[in-house]
Design an enzyme around this catalytic site. Structure first.
Site, short mmCIF file in Angstrom:
data_model
loop_
_atom_site.label_atom_id
_atom_site.label_comp_id
_atom_site.label_asym_id
_atom_site.label_seq_id
_atom_site.Cartn_x
_atom_site.Cartn_y
_atom_site.Cartn_z
N HIS A 21 5.00 0.04 -0.13
CA HIS A 21 5.64 -0.89 0.81
C HIS A 21 4.65 -1.91 1.34
O HIS A 21 3.44 -1.80 1.15
CB HIS A 21 6.27 -0.12 1.97
N ASP A 37 0.93 5.00 1.82
CA ASP A 37 0.33 5.68 2.97
C ASP A 37 -0.45 6.93 2.58
O ASP A 37 -1.50 7.23 3.15
CB ASP A 37 1.43 6.04 3.98
N HIS A 41 0.83 -1.20 0.00
CA HIS A 41 0.00 0.00 0.00
C HIS A 41 0.87 1.25 0.00
O HIS A 41 2.08 1.20 0.23
CB HIS A 41 -0.95 0.01 1.21
N ARG A 54 5.90 -9.54 16.89
CA ARG A 54 6.56 -8.32 16.39
C ARG A 54 5.84 -7.09 16.94
O ARG A 54 4.64 -6.92 16.75
CB ARG A 54 6.50 -8.32 14.86
#
Length: 319
Positions: A288, A232, A230, A298
């Site tokens: 990204h 941002d 996507h 994570r």
């Protein structure tokens, strides 16, 4: 040199031994014929070929070591990056939004640093995330905690933790937690301003800015599908500069979960390291995605900035 074997002394064969040998030979002859007949069945031949292709694909994936094939590492987990910046041509995404002189990106790129936030600060800010997320958590693999809006993943939904838990929040968080959060945000903001040659005061913290906790649990809703590529600026119109502060370590705390800048020819990857700050302009020049997390957990915090003061938000305050 391989050791030599002493030949075993053969005993003379009787009729019984000869019969056993003949039966064994008959079984061996029969086995290849049975296998041949099986492979002559179209469905089994197709299944066998399919399994071969799957095995080949798995071996290729393992050798490449990345979800998207060829990848170049922008920052490895084991190295300490004092400051690394790569300039890339700006996209046209910013032209469709109101421009702010001295802030709207004219110099675009991506950077990584390990010397802005200490490991100790990263551990402390991670504990803030852990305390908040202990109140809920997604049924799927991705949970968020937004201290600004109060959004917290609970099951398949979100709740406002300030309204949902009320005064109990004061027993979960402390004033020190919110002070640390503000200090970390300020350090990241100064880092971005310096890298892009703009005034820090022209940057306005914007939404959503949030903690994320990702594990290998299967997605239950669309909110759990964090791995899609996507932009941002397209997804969140207010974003002009995006940053990520990693709060756990790749291959120590989790596997997979690397950050990937998508580029033709070879993706550029950032391997998360506790205290590492990755930042970039938010347009299509920095398409990204995040690899799926294969094991472990994570933690990270996304801190976003806008040039438009109308899109600004305040730092969260202790209730």
């Amino acid at each position: 040199m391989a050791p030599q074997r002493r030949a075993a002394t053969k005993a003379p064969e009787g009729n019984g031994a000869a019969e056993r040998r003949n039966r064994s030979s008959t079984k061996k002859d029969r086995a290849p014929r049975e296998v041949q007949r099986l492979w002559q069945r179209p469905w089994l031949r197709t299944a066998g070929l399919g399994a071969g292709f799957v095995l080949t694909a798995l071996l290729l994936w393992s050798s490449l070591g990345a979800d998207d094939g060829v990848a170049e590492v922008l920052a490895r987990r084991g190295e300490v990056v004092a400051g690394r910046f790569i300039e890339v041509p700006c996209s046209e995404d910013y032209d469709s939004h109101r421009r702010f002189e001295g802030c709207t990106p004219r110099k675009c790129g991506r950077g990584v640093t390990d010397v802005v936030i200490t490991r100790e600060e990263a551990e402390r800010i991670r504990s803030v995330a852990e305390k908040g997320l202990s109140l809920g958590g997604s049924d799927g693999g991705a949970s968020i905690l937004d201290l600004h809006s109060g959004a917290l993943s609970v099951g398949k939904h979100f709740v406002n933790l300030y309204r949902y838990f009320g005064d109990k929040i004061q027993n979960i968080f402390s004033e020190e937690d919110f002070r640390l959060y503000r200090e970390v945000r300020q350090k990241v903001q100064l880092t971005i301003a310096e890298a892009f040659g703009i005034s820090a005061s022209s940057l306005h913290l914007t939404k959503p800015t949030f903690f994320s906790r990702i594990n290998s649990t299967e997605a239950r809703t669309a909110h759990d599908e964090y791995w899609h590529a996507h932009v941002d600026k397209v997804t969140y119109g207010s974003f002009d500069y995006t940053s990520l502060l990693y709060l756990s370590n790749y291959l120590e705390d989790f596997g997979g979960g690397r950050f990937m800048f998508m580029e033709e020819g070879a993706n550029k990857t950032v391997e998360p390291r506790a205290g590492r700050v990755s930042f970039f302009t938010s347009g299509s020049e920095n398409l990204h995605r995040v690899e799926k997390v294969h094991w472990g957990t994570r933690y990270a915090i996304t801190i976003a900035f806008s040039c438009n003061p109308d899109h600004g938000i305040e730092d969260p305050a202790f209730p």
